[in-house]
Design a protein around this motif. Structure first.
Motif, PDB file in Angstrom:
ATOM      1  N   GLY A 218       0.803  -0.993   0.047  1.00  0.00           N
ATOM      2  CA  GLY A 218       0.143   0.212  -0.107  1.00  0.00           C
ATOM      3  C   GLY A 218       0.732   1.130   0.155  1.00  0.00           C
ATOM      4  O   GLY A 218       2.024   1.270   0.079  1.00  0.00           O
ATOM      5  N   TYR A 219       0.322   2.265  -0.062  1.00  0.00           N
ATOM      6  CA  TYR A 219       0.732   3.603   0.019  1.00  0.00           C
ATOM      7  C   TYR A 219       0.791   4.563   1.657  1.00  0.00           C
ATOM      8  O   TYR A 219       1.515   5.226   1.465  1.00  0.00           O
ATOM      9  N   CYS A 220       0.227   4.044   2.193  1.00  0.00           N
ATOM     10  CA  CYS A 220      -0.009   4.620   3.583  1.00  0.00           C
ATOM     11  C   CYS A 220       0.996   3.794   4.515  1.00  0.00           C
ATOM     12  O   CYS A 220       0.762   2.737   4.825  1.00  0.00           O
ATOM     13  N   VAL A 221       2.013   4.557   4.848  1.00  0.00           N
ATOM     14  CA  VAL A 221       3.024   3.792   5.952  1.00  0.00           C
ATOM     15  C   VAL A 221       2.252   3.166   7.030  1.00  0.00           C
ATOM     16  O   VAL A 221       2.555   2.289   7.532  1.00  0.00           O
ATOM     17  N   ASP A 222       1.164   4.225   7.700  1.00  0.00           N
ATOM     18  CA  ASP A 222       0.748   3.660   8.974  1.00  0.00           C
ATOM     19  C   ASP A 222      -0.099   2.633   8.808  1.00  0.00           C
ATOM     20  O   ASP A 222      -0.590   2.008   9.933  1.00  0.00           O
ATOM     21  N   SER A 223      -0.494   2.066   7.535  1.00  0.00           N
ATOM     22  CA  SER A 223      -1.518   1.128   7.456  1.00  0.00           C
ATOM     23  C   SER A 223      -0.606  -0.233   7.288  1.00  0.00           C
ATOM     24  O   SER A 223      -1.155  -1.357   7.146  1.00  0.00           O
ATOM     25  N   LEU A 224       0.567  -0.375   7.428  1.00  0.00           N
ATOM     26  CA  LEU A 224       1.392  -1.391   7.133  1.00  0.00           C
ATOM     27  C   LEU A 224       2.214  -1.890   8.161  1.00  0.00           C
ATOM     28  O   LEU A 224       2.534  -1.021   9.221  1.00  0.00           O
ATOM     29  N   ASN A 247      13.661   8.759   5.136  1.00  0.00           N
ATOM     30  CA  ASN A 247      12.453   9.681   4.623  1.00  0.00           C
ATOM     31  C   ASN A 247      11.884   8.868   3.605  1.00  0.00           C
ATOM     32  O   ASN A 247      10.562   9.105   2.949  1.00  0.00           O
ATOM     33  N   ALA A 248      12.232   7.540   3.256  1.00  0.00           N
ATOM     34  CA  ALA A 248      11.577   6.762   2.234  1.00  0.00           C
ATOM     35  C   ALA A 248      10.383   6.234   2.672  1.00  0.00           C
ATOM     36  O   ALA A 248       9.366   5.919   2.067  1.00  0.00           O
ATOM     37  N   TYR A 249      10.457   6.046   4.166  1.00  0.00           N
ATOM     38  CA  TYR A 249       9.182   5.564   4.948  1.00  0.00           C
ATOM     39  C   TYR A 249       8.574   6.964   5.764  1.00  0.00           C
ATOM     40  O   TYR A 249       7.828   6.235   6.601  1.00  0.00           O
ATOM     41  N   ALA A 250       8.618   7.985   5.607  1.00  0.00           N
ATOM     42  CA  ALA A 250       8.156   9.133   6.355  1.00  0.00           C
ATOM     43  C   ALA A 250       6.619   8.938   6.271  1.00  0.00           C
ATOM     44  O   ALA A 250       5.907   8.813   5.367  1.00  0.00           O
ATOM     45  N   PRO A 251       5.794   8.770   7.635  1.00  0.00           N
ATOM     46  CA  PRO A 251       4.318   8.313   7.483  1.00  0.00           C
ATOM     47  C   PRO A 251       3.671   9.623   7.196  1.00  0.00           C
ATOM     48  O   PRO A 251       2.498   9.407   6.720  1.00  0.00           O
ATOM     49  N   ARG A 252       4.253  10.869   7.330  1.00  0.00           N
ATOM     50  CA  ARG A 252       3.530  12.130   7.114  1.00  0.00           C
ATOM     51  C   ARG A 252       1.974  12.138   7.957  1.00  0.00           C
ATOM     52  O   ARG A 252       1.098  12.268   7.081  1.00  0.00           O
ATOM     53  N   SER A 253       2.017  11.623   8.970  1.00  0.00           N
ATOM     54  CA  SER A 253       0.878  11.450   9.811  1.00  0.00           C
ATOM     55  C   SER A 253       0.056  12.642  10.077  1.00  0.00           C
ATOM     56  O   SER A 253      -0.989  12.853  10.133  1.00  0.00           O
ATOM     57  N   GLU A 255       0.074  15.477   8.212  1.00  0.00           N
ATOM     58  CA  GLU A 255      -0.536  15.889   6.838  1.00  0.00           C
ATOM     59  C   GLU A 255      -1.759  15.195   6.752  1.00  0.00           C
ATOM     60  O   GLU A 255      -2.931  15.651   6.435  1.00  0.00           O
ATOM     61  N   ILE A 256      -1.598  13.801   6.901  1.00  0.00           N
ATOM     62  CA  ILE A 256      -2.809  12.883   6.642  1.00  0.00           C
ATOM     63  C   ILE A 256      -3.871  13.285   7.667  1.00  0.00           C
ATOM     64  O   ILE A 256      -5.045  13.120   7.284  1.00  0.00           O
ATOM     65  N   ALA A 257      -3.650  13.607   8.897  1.00  0.00           N
ATOM     66  CA  ALA A 257      -4.715  13.841   9.719  1.00  0.00           C
ATOM     67  C   ALA A 257      -5.619  15.162   9.152  1.00  0.00           C
ATOM     68  O   ALA A 257      -6.487  15.480   9.871  1.00  0.00           O
ATOM     69  N   ASN A 258      -4.775  16.030   8.800  1.00  0.00           N
ATOM     70  CA  ASN A 258      -5.306  17.409   8.151  1.00  0.00           C
ATOM     71  C   ASN A 258      -5.553  17.272   6.540  1.00  0.00           C
ATOM     72  O   ASN A 258      -5.792  18.153   5.773  1.00  0.00           O
ATOM     73  N   TYR A 259      -6.179  16.042   6.268  1.00  0.00           N
ATOM     74  CA  TYR A 259      -6.192  15.794   4.668  1.00  0.00           C
ATOM     75  C   TYR A 259      -7.269  16.360   3.915  1.00  0.00           C
ATOM     76  O   TYR A 259      -8.528  16.302   4.564  1.00  0.00           O
ATOM     77  N   THR A 260      -7.225  16.711   2.798  1.00  0.00           N
ATOM     78  CA  THR A 260      -8.225  17.270   1.953  1.00  0.00           C
ATOM     79  C   THR A 260      -8.312  16.417   0.879  1.00  0.00           C
ATOM     80  O   THR A 260      -7.481  16.411  -0.042  1.00  0.00           O
ATOM     81  N   MET A 261      -9.583  15.750   0.774  1.00  0.00           N
ATOM     82  CA  MET A 261     -10.025  14.894  -0.326  1.00  0.00           C
ATOM     83  C   MET A 261      -9.717  15.551  -1.569  1.00  0.00           C
ATOM     84  O   MET A 261     -10.371  16.601  -1.900  1.00  0.00           O
ATOM     85  N   GLY A 262      -9.089  14.978  -2.672  1.00  0.00           N
ATOM     86  CA  GLY A 262      -9.181  15.396  -3.880  1.00  0.00           C
ATOM     87  C   GLY A 262      -7.916  16.730  -4.051  1.00  0.00           C
ATOM     88  O   GLY A 262      -7.895  17.326  -4.946  1.00  0.00           O
ATOM     89  N   TYR A 263      -7.158  16.924  -3.171  1.00  0.00           N
ATOM     90  CA  TYR A 263      -6.080  17.943  -3.205  1.00  0.00           C
ATOM     91  C   TYR A 263      -4.850  17.479  -2.368  1.00  0.00           C
ATOM     92  O   TYR A 263      -3.713  17.566  -2.929  1.00  0.00           O
TER      93      TYR A 263
END
Length: 391
Positions: A218-224, A247-253, A255-263
Protein backbone atom coordinates in the motif's frame (compact mmCIF):
# COMPACT_ATOMS: atom_id res chain seq x y z
CA UNK A 1 -17.53 -54.85 5.99
CA UNK A 2 -19.15 -52.00 4.13
CA UNK A 3 -18.53 -49.68 7.08
CA UNK A 4 -14.81 -50.62 7.23
CA UNK A 5 -14.43 -49.97 3.51
CA UNK A 6 -15.94 -46.52 3.89
CA UNK A 7 -13.62 -45.77 6.80
CA UNK A 8 -10.60 -46.89 4.79
CA UNK A 9 -11.73 -44.77 1.87
CA UNK A 10 -12.17 -41.71 4.07
CA UNK A 11 -8.71 -42.25 5.59
CA UNK A 12 -7.25 -42.65 2.09
CA UNK A 13 -8.85 -39.37 1.02
CA UNK A 14 -7.57 -37.63 4.15
CA UNK A 15 -4.01 -38.83 3.43
CA UNK A 16 -4.32 -37.65 -0.16
CA UNK A 17 -5.40 -34.20 0.98
CA UNK A 18 -2.53 -34.02 3.50
CA UNK A 19 -0.07 -35.14 0.83
CA UNK A 20 -1.25 -32.52 -1.68
CA UNK A 21 -1.19 -29.84 1.02
CA UNK A 22 2.38 -30.74 1.94
CA UNK A 23 3.41 -30.53 -1.73
CA UNK A 24 1.88 -27.07 -1.99
CA UNK A 25 3.78 -25.96 1.10
CA UNK A 26 7.14 -27.16 -0.17
CA UNK A 27 6.45 -26.22 -3.81
CA UNK A 28 8.30 -22.85 -3.66
CA UNK A 29 11.33 -24.53 -2.06
CA UNK A 30 11.39 -27.23 -4.74
CA UNK A 31 11.27 -24.57 -7.43
CA UNK A 32 14.04 -22.51 -5.87
CA UNK A 33 16.08 -25.70 -5.49
CA UNK A 34 15.83 -26.24 -9.25
CA UNK A 35 17.45 -22.89 -9.84
CA UNK A 36 20.49 -23.06 -7.55
CA UNK A 37 22.56 -21.75 -10.49
CA UNK A 38 20.57 -18.51 -10.25
CA UNK A 39 21.38 -18.28 -6.54
CA UNK A 40 25.08 -18.78 -7.22
CA UNK A 41 25.13 -16.26 -10.06
CA UNK A 42 23.37 -13.55 -8.05
CA UNK A 43 25.62 -14.13 -5.06
CA UNK A 44 28.58 -13.62 -7.40
CA UNK A 45 27.05 -10.36 -8.67
CA UNK A 46 26.49 -9.20 -5.08
CA UNK A 47 30.10 -10.04 -4.18
CA UNK A 48 31.54 -8.16 -7.15
CA UNK A 49 29.55 -4.96 -6.51
CA UNK A 50 28.70 -2.79 -3.53
CA UNK A 51 25.15 -3.85 -2.64
CA UNK A 52 23.19 -3.87 0.63
CA UNK A 53 20.38 -6.26 -0.27
CA UNK A 54 18.21 -7.47 -3.11
CA UNK A 55 14.91 -9.34 -3.56
CA UNK A 56 14.02 -10.98 -6.88
CA UNK A 57 11.08 -12.86 -8.36
CA UNK A 58 10.71 -14.60 -11.70
CA UNK A 59 7.57 -15.53 -13.63
CA UNK A 60 7.70 -18.28 -16.28
CA UNK A 61 4.76 -19.39 -18.42
CA UNK A 62 2.53 -17.06 -16.40
CA UNK A 63 3.48 -18.66 -13.06
CA UNK A 64 5.69 -17.46 -10.22
CA UNK A 65 8.58 -19.96 -10.26
CA UNK A 66 11.37 -18.33 -8.28
CA UNK A 67 11.60 -15.91 -5.37
CA UNK A 68 14.76 -15.22 -3.44
CA UNK A 69 16.34 -12.55 -1.25
CA UNK A 70 20.01 -11.76 -0.78
CA UNK A 71 22.01 -9.57 1.56
CA UNK A 72 20.70 -7.30 4.28
CA UNK A 73 17.33 -5.82 5.14
CA UNK A 74 18.97 -3.55 7.70
CA UNK A 75 22.67 -2.75 7.70
CA UNK A 76 22.73 -1.43 11.28
CA UNK A 77 21.17 -4.55 12.84
CA UNK A 78 22.67 -6.92 10.24
CA UNK A 79 19.19 -8.37 9.65
CA UNK A 80 18.95 -10.56 6.56
CA UNK A 81 16.47 -9.68 3.84
CA UNK A 82 13.50 -12.06 3.38
CA UNK A 83 10.95 -12.59 0.61
CA UNK A 84 8.14 -11.11 2.73
CA UNK A 85 9.93 -7.80 3.32
CA UNK A 86 8.47 -4.79 1.54
CA UNK A 87 10.14 -1.85 -0.19
CA UNK A 88 9.13 1.55 -1.42
CA UNK A 89 9.36 0.63 -5.10
CA UNK A 90 9.57 4.21 -6.48
CA UNK A 91 8.27 4.86 -10.00
CA UNK A 92 6.88 1.38 -10.69
CA UNK A 93 4.13 2.82 -8.44
CA UNK A 94 2.91 4.84 -11.43
CA UNK A 95 1.47 1.71 -13.03
CA UNK A 96 -0.86 1.19 -10.05
CA UNK A 97 -2.18 4.74 -10.51
CA UNK A 98 -2.63 4.23 -14.26
CA UNK A 99 -4.39 0.91 -13.65
CA UNK A 100 -6.82 2.65 -11.29
CA UNK A 101 -7.45 5.36 -13.90
CA UNK A 102 -8.26 2.69 -16.49
CA UNK A 103 -10.77 1.11 -14.08
CA UNK A 104 -12.56 4.46 -13.87
CA UNK A 105 -12.39 4.87 -17.66
CA UNK A 106 -14.04 1.46 -18.06
CA UNK A 107 -16.85 2.60 -15.77
CA UNK A 108 -17.22 5.64 -18.05
CA UNK A 109 -16.69 8.00 -15.15
CA UNK A 110 -13.82 9.70 -16.99
CA UNK A 111 -12.16 9.63 -20.41
CA UNK A 112 -8.50 9.71 -21.35
CA UNK A 113 -9.37 12.68 -23.56
CA UNK A 114 -10.81 14.72 -20.65
CA UNK A 115 -9.33 18.15 -20.00
CA UNK A 116 -7.12 18.10 -16.90
CA UNK A 117 -8.51 21.47 -15.81
CA UNK A 118 -11.95 19.91 -15.47
CA UNK A 119 -10.61 16.87 -13.66
CA UNK A 120 -8.25 18.57 -11.19
CA UNK A 121 -10.46 21.54 -10.40
CA UNK A 122 -8.17 24.42 -11.38
CA UNK A 123 -6.58 25.62 -14.61
CA UNK A 124 -4.04 23.23 -16.11
CA UNK A 125 -2.84 25.08 -19.23
CA UNK A 126 0.57 25.74 -20.66
CA UNK A 127 0.60 29.58 -20.65
CA UNK A 128 2.51 29.56 -23.96
CA UNK A 129 -0.36 27.53 -25.51
CA UNK A 130 -3.42 28.69 -23.54
CA UNK A 131 -5.92 27.41 -26.11
CA UNK A 132 -4.57 23.84 -26.14
CA UNK A 133 -6.22 21.51 -23.59
CA UNK A 134 -3.92 19.19 -21.67
CA UNK A 135 -5.64 15.81 -21.53
CA UNK A 136 -5.44 12.98 -19.02
CA UNK A 137 -3.83 10.80 -21.70
CA UNK A 138 -1.06 13.38 -22.20
CA UNK A 139 -0.41 13.43 -18.47
CA UNK A 140 -0.22 9.63 -18.16
CA UNK A 141 2.15 9.37 -21.15
CA UNK A 142 4.38 12.29 -20.05
CA UNK A 143 3.39 14.33 -23.11
CA UNK A 144 1.69 17.07 -21.10
CA UNK A 145 4.53 19.65 -21.40
CA UNK A 146 4.50 19.76 -17.56
CA UNK A 147 7.75 19.48 -15.59
CA UNK A 148 8.86 19.00 -11.96
CA UNK A 149 10.80 22.26 -11.61
CA UNK A 150 8.48 23.61 -8.90
CA UNK A 151 8.34 20.31 -7.01
CA UNK A 152 5.72 17.58 -7.05
CA UNK A 153 4.85 16.68 -3.46
CA UNK A 154 2.02 19.22 -3.43
CA UNK A 155 -0.47 20.39 -6.04
CA UNK A 156 0.36 23.93 -4.88
CA UNK A 157 3.33 23.72 -7.29
CA UNK A 158 1.09 24.00 -10.37
CA UNK A 159 -1.95 25.74 -8.84
CA UNK A 160 -2.02 29.39 -10.04
CA UNK A 161 -3.83 30.39 -6.83
CA UNK A 162 -1.04 28.96 -4.66
CA UNK A 163 2.25 29.44 -6.52
CA UNK A 164 3.21 32.75 -8.20
CA UNK A 165 5.76 30.77 -10.26
CA UNK A 166 3.24 28.20 -11.50
CA UNK A 167 4.06 29.02 -15.15
CA UNK A 168 7.52 27.52 -14.68
CA UNK A 169 5.81 24.11 -14.40
CA UNK A 170 5.37 24.16 -18.19
CA UNK A 171 7.95 23.59 -20.92
CA UNK A 172 8.31 25.71 -24.06
CA UNK A 173 6.85 23.10 -26.41
CA UNK A 174 3.13 22.56 -27.02
CA UNK A 175 1.21 19.83 -25.18
CA UNK A 176 1.43 16.46 -26.97
CA UNK A 177 4.33 17.63 -29.14
CA UNK A 178 7.15 16.38 -26.90
CA UNK A 179 8.03 14.06 -24.02
CA UNK A 180 9.37 14.77 -20.54
CA UNK A 181 9.17 12.30 -17.68
CA UNK A 182 7.32 14.08 -14.88
CA UNK A 183 6.36 12.97 -11.36
CA UNK A 184 3.86 15.80 -10.90
CA UNK A 185 1.81 14.25 -13.73
CA UNK A 186 1.12 11.13 -11.67
CA UNK A 187 0.48 12.91 -8.40
CA UNK A 188 -2.24 14.82 -10.27
CA UNK A 189 -3.56 11.48 -11.60
CA UNK A 190 -3.83 10.24 -8.02
CA UNK A 191 -5.87 13.31 -7.14
CA UNK A 192 -8.24 12.57 -10.01
CA UNK A 193 -8.77 9.01 -8.72
CA UNK A 194 -9.95 10.49 -5.41
CA UNK A 195 -12.20 13.11 -6.98
CA UNK A 196 -13.90 10.63 -9.30
CA UNK A 197 -14.15 7.59 -7.00
CA UNK A 198 -14.87 9.41 -3.74
CA UNK A 199 -12.34 7.10 -2.04
CA UNK A 200 -9.03 8.19 -0.53
CA UNK A 201 -6.26 7.24 -2.95
CA UNK A 202 -4.49 4.67 -0.77
CA UNK A 203 -7.79 2.99 0.12
CA UNK A 204 -8.87 2.85 -3.53
CA UNK A 205 -5.66 1.10 -4.61
CA UNK A 206 -5.90 -1.38 -1.74
CA UNK A 207 -9.57 -2.24 -2.31
CA UNK A 208 -9.63 -2.32 -6.11
CA UNK A 209 -6.18 -3.69 -7.02
CA UNK A 210 -4.26 -5.16 -4.09
CA UNK A 211 -7.00 -7.03 -2.25
CA UNK A 212 -8.57 -8.67 -5.35
CA UNK A 213 -5.12 -10.00 -6.27
CA UNK A 214 -4.39 -11.11 -2.69
CA UNK A 215 -1.39 -8.79 -2.31
CA UNK A 216 0.05 -7.13 0.79
CA UNK A 217 1.20 -3.55 0.39
CA UNK A 218 0.00 0.00 0.00
CA UNK A 219 0.79 3.69 -0.07
CA UNK A 220 0.01 4.60 3.55
CA UNK A 221 2.96 3.89 5.85
CA UNK A 222 0.80 3.80 8.98
CA UNK A 223 -1.45 1.08 7.53
CA UNK A 224 1.47 -1.33 7.06
CA UNK A 225 3.59 -3.49 9.36
CA UNK A 226 6.75 -1.43 9.86
CA UNK A 227 8.68 -4.57 10.80
CA UNK A 228 8.39 -5.59 7.14
CA UNK A 229 10.04 -2.42 5.77
CA UNK A 230 13.42 -3.05 4.14
CA UNK A 231 15.68 -0.12 4.99
CA UNK A 232 16.84 1.88 1.98
CA UNK A 233 20.34 3.30 1.60
CA UNK A 234 22.04 5.95 -0.54
CA UNK A 235 25.56 5.04 -1.60
CA UNK A 236 28.17 7.73 -0.93
CA UNK A 237 31.02 7.15 -3.36
CA UNK A 238 33.35 9.58 -1.56
CA UNK A 239 33.13 7.87 1.82
CA UNK A 240 32.42 4.46 0.26
CA UNK A 241 29.53 4.06 2.72
CA UNK A 242 25.80 3.42 2.59
CA UNK A 243 23.77 6.16 4.28
CA UNK A 244 20.24 5.29 5.58
CA UNK A 245 17.29 7.05 3.86
CA UNK A 246 14.55 7.08 6.54
CA UNK A 247 12.47 9.58 4.53
CA UNK A 248 11.59 6.74 2.17
CA UNK A 249 9.08 5.65 4.80
CA UNK A 250 8.12 9.02 6.28
CA UNK A 251 4.54 8.44 7.55
CA UNK A 252 3.42 12.08 7.08
CA UNK A 253 0.86 11.39 9.79
CA UNK A 254 0.21 15.05 10.58
CA UNK A 255 -0.54 15.91 6.95
CA UNK A 256 -2.85 12.90 6.68
CA UNK A 257 -4.67 14.00 9.84
CA UNK A 258 -5.43 17.32 8.06
CA UNK A 259 -6.18 15.70 4.71
CA UNK A 260 -8.25 17.39 2.01
CA UNK A 261 -9.81 14.83 -0.34
CA UNK A 262 -9.03 15.56 -3.95
CA UNK A 263 -6.10 17.86 -3.18
CA UNK A 264 -3.79 16.39 -0.53
CA UNK A 265 -3.22 13.20 -2.54
CA UNK A 266 0.50 13.79 -3.29
CA UNK A 267 1.14 13.06 0.41
CA UNK A 268 0.82 9.37 -0.54
CA UNK A 269 2.98 9.83 -3.65
CA UNK A 270 0.88 8.11 -6.34
CA UNK A 271 3.97 8.69 -8.49
CA UNK A 272 6.35 6.62 -6.33
CA UNK A 273 4.99 5.66 -2.92
CA UNK A 274 3.85 2.02 -3.24
CA UNK A 275 5.33 -0.33 -0.62
CA UNK A 276 5.28 -4.01 -1.63
CA UNK A 277 7.47 -7.14 -1.72
CA UNK A 278 9.19 -8.40 -4.86
CA UNK A 279 7.07 -11.56 -4.69
CA UNK A 280 3.76 -9.68 -4.58
CA UNK A 281 4.90 -7.20 -7.21
CA UNK A 282 5.57 -10.17 -9.49
CA UNK A 283 2.00 -11.41 -8.90
CA UNK A 284 0.75 -7.94 -9.87
CA UNK A 285 3.00 -8.08 -12.95
CA UNK A 286 1.35 -11.37 -13.96
CA UNK A 287 -1.96 -9.49 -14.16
CA UNK A 288 -0.52 -7.04 -16.71
CA UNK A 289 1.26 -9.79 -18.66
CA UNK A 290 -2.05 -11.69 -18.88
CA UNK A 291 -3.82 -8.57 -20.15
CA UNK A 292 -5.60 -7.52 -16.99
CA UNK A 293 -6.46 -10.78 -15.24
CA UNK A 294 -4.71 -12.85 -12.54
CA UNK A 295 -5.59 -14.93 -9.48
CA UNK A 296 -9.01 -15.53 -11.03
CA UNK A 297 -9.79 -11.81 -10.90
CA UNK A 298 -10.06 -9.36 -13.78
CA UNK A 299 -8.60 -6.05 -12.63
CA UNK A 300 -8.84 -4.22 -15.96
CA UNK A 301 -10.25 -5.24 -19.34
CA UNK A 302 -8.07 -6.62 -22.13
CA UNK A 303 -8.69 -3.39 -24.00
CA UNK A 304 -7.45 -1.30 -21.07
CA UNK A 305 -4.38 -3.50 -20.69
CA UNK A 306 -3.67 -3.10 -24.41
CA UNK A 307 -4.00 0.69 -24.12
CA UNK A 308 -1.54 0.78 -21.21
CA UNK A 309 0.96 -1.31 -23.20
CA UNK A 310 0.65 0.73 -26.42
CA UNK A 311 3.58 3.11 -26.81
CA UNK A 312 2.18 6.64 -27.10
CA UNK A 313 5.60 8.28 -27.07
CA UNK A 314 7.11 6.16 -29.81
CA UNK A 315 10.65 7.53 -29.67
CA UNK A 316 10.84 7.13 -25.87
CA UNK A 317 8.82 3.88 -25.97
CA UNK A 318 6.43 4.96 -23.21
CA UNK A 319 2.74 4.09 -22.92
CA UNK A 320 0.59 4.60 -19.82
CA UNK A 321 3.03 3.92 -16.95
CA UNK A 322 4.47 1.01 -18.92
CA UNK A 323 7.43 1.31 -21.26
CA UNK A 324 9.29 -1.00 -23.63
CA UNK A 325 13.01 -1.69 -23.83
CA UNK A 326 15.29 -4.14 -25.62
CA UNK A 327 18.33 -2.98 -23.64
CA UNK A 328 17.66 -4.60 -20.27
CA UNK A 329 18.25 -7.97 -21.94
CA UNK A 330 19.96 -7.03 -25.19
CA UNK A 331 17.76 -7.85 -28.17
CA UNK A 332 14.75 -9.00 -26.10
CA UNK A 333 11.83 -6.57 -26.09
CA UNK A 334 10.33 -6.32 -22.60
CA UNK A 335 7.44 -4.27 -21.20
CA UNK A 336 7.52 -2.70 -17.76
CA UNK A 337 8.96 0.09 -15.63
CA UNK A 338 11.91 0.95 -13.45
CA UNK A 339 12.11 2.84 -10.17
CA UNK A 340 14.87 4.84 -8.52
CA UNK A 341 14.62 6.88 -5.31
CA UNK A 342 16.42 7.32 -1.98
CA UNK A 343 19.17 4.93 -3.18
CA UNK A 344 16.74 2.15 -4.18
CA UNK A 345 16.63 0.68 -7.67
CA UNK A 346 13.76 -1.47 -8.92
CA UNK A 347 12.56 -3.08 -12.13
CA UNK A 348 9.40 -4.89 -13.20
CA UNK A 349 9.56 -6.16 -16.79
CA UNK A 350 7.71 -8.91 -18.66
CA UNK A 351 7.44 -10.46 -22.10
CA UNK A 352 3.68 -10.39 -22.79
CA UNK A 353 3.68 -13.02 -25.53
CA UNK A 354 5.82 -15.69 -23.86
CA UNK A 355 4.46 -14.85 -20.40
CA UNK A 356 7.71 -14.52 -18.50
CA UNK A 357 8.97 -11.63 -16.43
CA UNK A 358 11.27 -10.36 -13.71
CA UNK A 359 11.08 -8.23 -10.58
CA UNK A 360 14.31 -7.01 -9.01
CA UNK A 361 14.41 -4.63 -6.04
CA UNK A 362 17.72 -3.40 -4.61
CA UNK A 363 17.65 -1.45 -1.34
CA UNK A 364 21.09 0.09 -1.85
CA UNK A 365 23.88 -0.24 -4.40
CA UNK A 366 26.61 1.70 -6.15
CA UNK A 367 24.98 3.82 -8.83
CA UNK A 368 26.75 2.68 -11.97
CA UNK A 369 24.64 2.45 -15.13
CA UNK A 370 24.71 0.35 -18.28
CA UNK A 371 22.34 1.14 -21.20
CA UNK A 372 20.33 3.39 -18.86
CA UNK A 373 19.85 0.70 -16.19
CA UNK A 374 21.50 0.29 -12.81
CA UNK A 375 24.40 -2.09 -13.55
CA UNK A 376 23.62 -4.48 -10.68
CA UNK A 377 19.96 -4.60 -11.70
CA UNK A 378 20.77 -5.25 -15.36
CA UNK A 379 23.26 -8.02 -14.54
CA UNK A 380 20.74 -9.63 -12.20
CA UNK A 381 17.92 -9.65 -14.77
CA UNK A 382 20.27 -11.17 -17.36
CA UNK A 383 21.34 -13.83 -14.88
CA UNK A 384 17.71 -14.71 -14.12
CA UNK A 385 16.97 -14.88 -17.85
CA UNK A 386 19.87 -17.23 -18.52
CA UNK A 387 19.52 -19.41 -15.43
CA UNK A 388 15.73 -19.69 -15.26
CA UNK A 389 13.90 -18.60 -18.41
CA UNK A 390 16.28 -20.27 -20.87
CA UNK A 391 16.57 -23.49 -18.81
Amino acid sequence: MHSITNNNWEMHKAYQILFIASLLLIHPFLLNGQYSSADSSINAIMNSHKVVGMSVAVVKKGQLVYTQSFGLKNQETQTSLSNSDIFRIASISKSFSATAIMQLVEKRKISLEDDMSKLVGFIIRNPKYPETPITLKMVLSHRSSINDSQGYFSLDAINPAKNPNWAKCYNNYAPDSGYMYCNLNYNMAGTIIEKISGERFDNYIRQHILQPLGLYGGYCVDSLDKNKFASIYEYNADSVKFIPSPNAYAPRSEEIANYTMGYSTPIFSPTGGMKISATDLAKYMIMHSKMGKANGKRIISRRSARIMQTMISVKEQYGLALSKSNKLINGVLLTGHTGSAYGLNSAMFFEPNKKYGFVVIINGSEQKYTDGFNAVLKKTVNSLYENIILK
